[in-house]
Write a protein that holds these residues in place. Structure first.
Motif, PDB file in Angstrom:
ATOM      1  N   CYS A   1     -14.691  28.072 -41.952  1.00  0.00           N
ATOM      2  CA  CYS A   1     -14.197  29.448 -41.774  1.00  0.00           C
ATOM      3  C   CYS A   1     -13.411  29.573 -40.472  1.00  0.00           C
ATOM      4  N   ALA A   2     -13.947  28.977 -39.411  1.00  0.00           N
ATOM      5  CA  ALA A   2     -13.255  29.016 -38.123  1.00  0.00           C
ATOM      6  C   ALA A   2     -11.942  28.244 -38.189  1.00  0.00           C
ATOM      7  N   LEU A   3     -11.927  27.147 -38.946  1.00  0.00           N
ATOM      8  CA  LEU A   3     -10.704  26.365 -39.122  1.00  0.00           C
ATOM      9  C   LEU A   3      -9.611  27.202 -39.787  1.00  0.00           C
ATOM     10  N   ILE A   4      -9.970  27.940 -40.823  1.00  0.00           N
ATOM     11  CA  ILE A   4      -8.996  28.806 -41.502  1.00  0.00           C
ATOM     12  C   ILE A   4      -8.451  29.866 -40.541  1.00  0.00           C
ATOM     13  N   ALA A   5      -9.358  30.448 -39.743  1.00  0.00           N
ATOM     14  CA  ALA A   5      -8.931  31.468 -38.782  1.00  0.00           C
ATOM     15  C   ALA A   5      -7.951  30.896 -37.766  1.00  0.00           C
ATOM     16  N   ILE A   6      -8.202  29.678 -37.308  1.00  0.00           N
ATOM     17  CA  ILE A   6      -7.326  29.055 -36.314  1.00  0.00           C
ATOM     18  C   ILE A   6      -5.979  28.688 -36.934  1.00  0.00           C
ATOM     19  N   LEU A   7      -5.966  28.235 -38.167  1.00  0.00           N
ATOM     20  CA  LEU A   7      -4.703  27.925 -38.828  1.00  0.00           C
ATOM     21  C   LEU A   7      -3.848  29.184 -38.986  1.00  0.00           C
ATOM     22  N   ILE A   8      -4.479  30.293 -39.326  1.00  0.00           N
ATOM     23  CA  ILE A   8      -3.756  31.566 -39.434  1.00  0.00           C
ATOM     24  C   ILE A   8      -3.231  31.990 -38.066  1.00  0.00           C
ATOM     25  N   LEU A   9      -4.082  31.885 -37.053  1.00  0.00           N
ATOM     26  CA  LEU A   9      -3.672  32.252 -35.690  1.00  0.00           C
ATOM     27  C   LEU A   9      -2.524  31.379 -35.211  1.00  0.00           C
ATOM     28  N   ARG A  10      -2.599  30.095 -35.478  1.00  0.00           N
ATOM     29  CA  ARG A  10      -1.539  29.166 -35.061  1.00  0.00           C
ATOM     30  C   ARG A  10      -0.203  29.551 -35.688  1.00  0.00           C
ATOM     31  N   THR A  11      -0.212  29.852 -36.996  1.00  0.00           N
ATOM     32  CA  THR A  11       1.020  30.235 -37.686  1.00  0.00           C
ATOM     33  C   THR A  11       1.571  31.545 -37.144  1.00  0.00           C
ATOM     34  N   TYR A  12       0.683  32.511 -36.918  1.00  0.00           N
ATOM     35  CA  TYR A  12       1.105  33.823 -36.421  1.00  0.00           C
ATOM     36  C   TYR A  12       1.733  33.705 -35.032  1.00  0.00           C
ATOM     37  N   LEU A  13       1.081  32.985 -34.139  1.00  0.00           N
ATOM     38  CA  LEU A  13       1.587  32.867 -32.768  1.00  0.00           C
ATOM     39  C   LEU A  13       2.856  32.033 -32.711  1.00  0.00           C
ATOM     40  N   ARG A  14       2.965  31.040 -33.580  1.00  0.00           N
ATOM     41  CA  ARG A  14       4.201  30.245 -33.634  1.00  0.00           C
ATOM     42  C   ARG A  14       5.376  31.142 -34.004  1.00  0.00           C
ATOM     43  N   ARG A  15       5.165  32.060 -34.928  1.00  0.00           N
ATOM     44  CA  ARG A  15       6.238  32.952 -35.341  1.00  0.00           C
ATOM     45  C   ARG A  15       6.558  33.984 -34.270  1.00  0.00           C
ATOM     46  N   ARG A  16       5.545  34.468 -33.593  1.00  0.00           N
ATOM     47  CA  ARG A  16       5.749  35.527 -32.596  1.00  0.00           C
ATOM     48  C   ARG A  16       6.294  34.983 -31.282  1.00  0.00           C
ATOM     49  N   LEU A  17       5.774  33.847 -30.852  1.00  0.00           N
ATOM     50  CA  LEU A  17       6.099  33.336 -29.524  1.00  0.00           C
ATOM     51  C   LEU A  17       6.972  32.087 -29.548  1.00  0.00           C
ATOM     52  N   GLY A  18       7.131  31.492 -30.715  1.00  0.00           N
ATOM     53  CA  GLY A  18       7.908  30.265 -30.797  1.00  0.00           C
ATOM     54  C   GLY A  18       7.116  29.031 -30.418  1.00  0.00           C
ATOM     55  N   GLY A  19       5.816  29.161 -30.290  1.00  0.00           N
ATOM     56  CA  GLY A  19       4.973  28.035 -29.908  1.00  0.00           C
ATOM     57  C   GLY A  19       3.663  28.518 -29.312  1.00  0.00           C
TER      58      GLY A  19
ATOM     59  N   ALA B   1      -7.606  31.156 -28.787  1.00  0.00           N
ATOM     60  CA  ALA B   1      -8.080  30.452 -29.976  1.00  0.00           C
ATOM     61  C   ALA B   1      -9.541  30.033 -29.824  1.00  0.00           C
ATOM     62  N   ILE B   2      -9.928  29.588 -28.648  1.00  0.00           N
ATOM     63  CA  ILE B   2     -11.315  29.182 -28.418  1.00  0.00           C
ATOM     64  C   ILE B   2     -12.254  30.369 -28.583  1.00  0.00           C
ATOM     65  N   GLU B   3     -11.881  31.508 -28.017  1.00  0.00           N
ATOM     66  CA  GLU B   3     -12.729  32.703 -28.133  1.00  0.00           C
ATOM     67  C   GLU B   3     -12.834  33.171 -29.587  1.00  0.00           C
ATOM     68  N   ILE B   4     -11.727  33.199 -30.293  1.00  0.00           N
ATOM     69  CA  ILE B   4     -11.722  33.663 -31.680  1.00  0.00           C
ATOM     70  C   ILE B   4     -12.493  32.698 -32.581  1.00  0.00           C
ATOM     71  N   ALA B   5     -12.299  31.392 -32.383  1.00  0.00           N
ATOM     72  CA  ALA B   5     -13.001  30.402 -33.199  1.00  0.00           C
ATOM     73  C   ALA B   5     -14.508  30.486 -32.995  1.00  0.00           C
ATOM     74  N   GLU B   6     -14.940  30.708 -31.764  1.00  0.00           N
ATOM     75  CA  GLU B   6     -16.384  30.830 -31.508  1.00  0.00           C
ATOM     76  C   GLU B   6     -16.971  32.032 -32.242  1.00  0.00           C
ATOM     77  N   LEU B   7     -16.280  33.165 -32.175  1.00  0.00           N
ATOM     78  CA  LEU B   7     -16.775  34.370 -32.835  1.00  0.00           C
ATOM     79  C   LEU B   7     -16.800  34.198 -34.353  1.00  0.00           C
ATOM     80  N   VAL B   8     -15.753  33.644 -34.935  1.00  0.00           N
ATOM     81  CA  VAL B   8     -15.707  33.444 -36.378  1.00  0.00           C
ATOM     82  C   VAL B   8     -16.803  32.477 -36.818  1.00  0.00           C
ATOM     83  N   PHE B   9     -17.028  31.418 -36.061  1.00  0.00           N
ATOM     84  CA  PHE B   9     -18.085  30.454 -36.388  1.00  0.00           C
ATOM     85  C   PHE B   9     -19.443  31.150 -36.428  1.00  0.00           C
ATOM     86  N   LEU B  10     -19.734  31.955 -35.428  1.00  0.00           N
ATOM     87  CA  LEU B  10     -21.020  32.651 -35.387  1.00  0.00           C
ATOM     88  C   LEU B  10     -21.138  33.677 -36.510  1.00  0.00           C
TER      89      LEU B  10
END
Length: 248
Positions: A208-226, A235-244
Motif C-alpha cells: 500500500c505504501a509502495l502504491i502511495a509513493i509511486l503516485i506521489l513520485r508521478t505527481y511531483l515529477r509533473r509539478r516540479l519536473g523532478g 515521501a518518507i513521512e507519507i509512506a510511514e503514515l500509509v504503512f501504519l
C-alpha cells in the motif's frame, strides 16, 4: 557497503552522535552507494521510537506515548523529514509556476499549507498508532517495521528521477544517481526486514505504501519536473503514515 559508508549515511539521515573518526575520509560522491543501508537506518530509528512508546505507554497512556513516539523521531532525525513535508506542501499547493514553487520550497519560513501538513501528519500518526496499540498490535515491532518501510521505499523517489533544482543539495547526492540494482536490493532488504519483524500484514502494508509513493513520485515529477531533498522527506513521512494505516 563499507561500515564507514554506513556510519556516514546514518550521520546524514539522523542526529545520532558518532565519533568523527568513523566517517572521515569518505568522498561525497560515494554517498549514493549508501542507499542500500537505508532499511537498516530505518530499523534503528523506528526501534528507538518504538522503545520510547513502549516505555511511556504504561506510565502516561497510549495517546501520549504515541505523541512521544512522534517527538522522539523528530529529535532523532532533527525533524528533517517533517521539514521536507512542510516545504513541499508550501510549494506544491501554492498554485504558482514551477520556478516559484521551488523558490517557495527553499524559503525557510513556514507557510499555511506547510503548517497544516505538519498538524495533519502529527495528529494522524498519534491517532493511528493509538488505535493499533488499543487493538493489541505488538508496537515495538510495528514501529520498527514502519521505519524500515518508509526509508526503503524512498529509493523509488530517487531512481531514474531528475533533480528538480539547479545546483547541488543533499537530495542531489542520491536523486538520479542510484542504479536499478541498488534500488531492488534496498526494496528487497526492506521487505525482508518487515517480514522478519513478524507482521502477517506487513507485506500488504508495504505494498500500500509502495502504491502511495509511486503516485506521489508521478505527481511531483509533473509539478516540479523532478525531485528534491524536500520531496524525499515528504515521501518518507507519507509512506510511514500509509504503512501504519494499512495495518489497521
Amino acid at each position: 557497503m563499507s561500515l564507514r559508508l554506513f556510519w556516514a549515511t546514518l550521520q546524514l539521515m539522523t542526529r545520532i552522535p558518532l565519533p568523527a573518526s568513523w566517517t572521515q575520509g569518505l568522498a561525497m560522491d560515494n554517498y549514493q552507494r549508501g542507499i542500500v543501508g537505508f532499511p537498516l537506518i530505518g530499523l534503528i530509528v523506528g526501534a528507538i521510537g518504538g522503545v520510547v512508546f513502549t516505555l511511556l505507554a504504561p506510565w502516561c497512556g497510549v495517546p501520549l506515548a504515541a505523541l512521544g513516539y512522534v517527538l522522539a523521531l523528530a529529535l532523532v532525525t532533527g525533524a528533517f523529514h517533517l521539514d521536507g513535508l512542510a516545504d513541499t506542501c508550501d510549494g506544491v499547493f501554492s498554485a504558482r509556476s514551477r520556478e516559484k514553487m521551488l523558490e517557495i520550497m527553499r524559503d525557510s519560513r513556514l507557510g499555511t499549507n506547510g503548517g497544516l501538513a505538519l498538524i495533519f501528519i502529527v495528529v494522524a500518526k498519534v491517532l493511528v498508532i493509538s488505535e493499533l496499540a488499543l487493538r493489541g498490535v505488538p508496537m515495538l515491532a510495528t514501529l520498527a517495521a514502519a521505519g524500515v518501510a518508509c526509508r526503503s521505499l524512498v529509493a523509488i523517489m530517487m531512481y531514474r528521477q531528475p533533480y528538480a533544482r539547479e545546483g547541488n543539495g543533499l537530495g542531489n547526492l542520491y536523486i538520479g544517481k542510484i542504479s536499478g540494482g541498488q534500488t531492488l536490493f534496498t526494496l528487497a532488504l526492506g521487505a525482508a526486514l518487515v517480514v522478519l519483524l513478524g507482521h502477517g500484514q506487513g507485506l500488504f502494508a508495504l505494498g500500500c505504501a509502495l502504491i502511495a509513493i509511486l503516485i506521489l513520485r508521478t505527481y511531483l515529477r509533473r509539478r516540479l519536473g523532478g525531485q528534491t531533498g524536500d520531496t524525499l522527506g515528504a515521501a518518507i513521512e507519507i509512506a510511514e503514515l500509509v504503512f501504519l494505516l494499512a495495518l489497521l
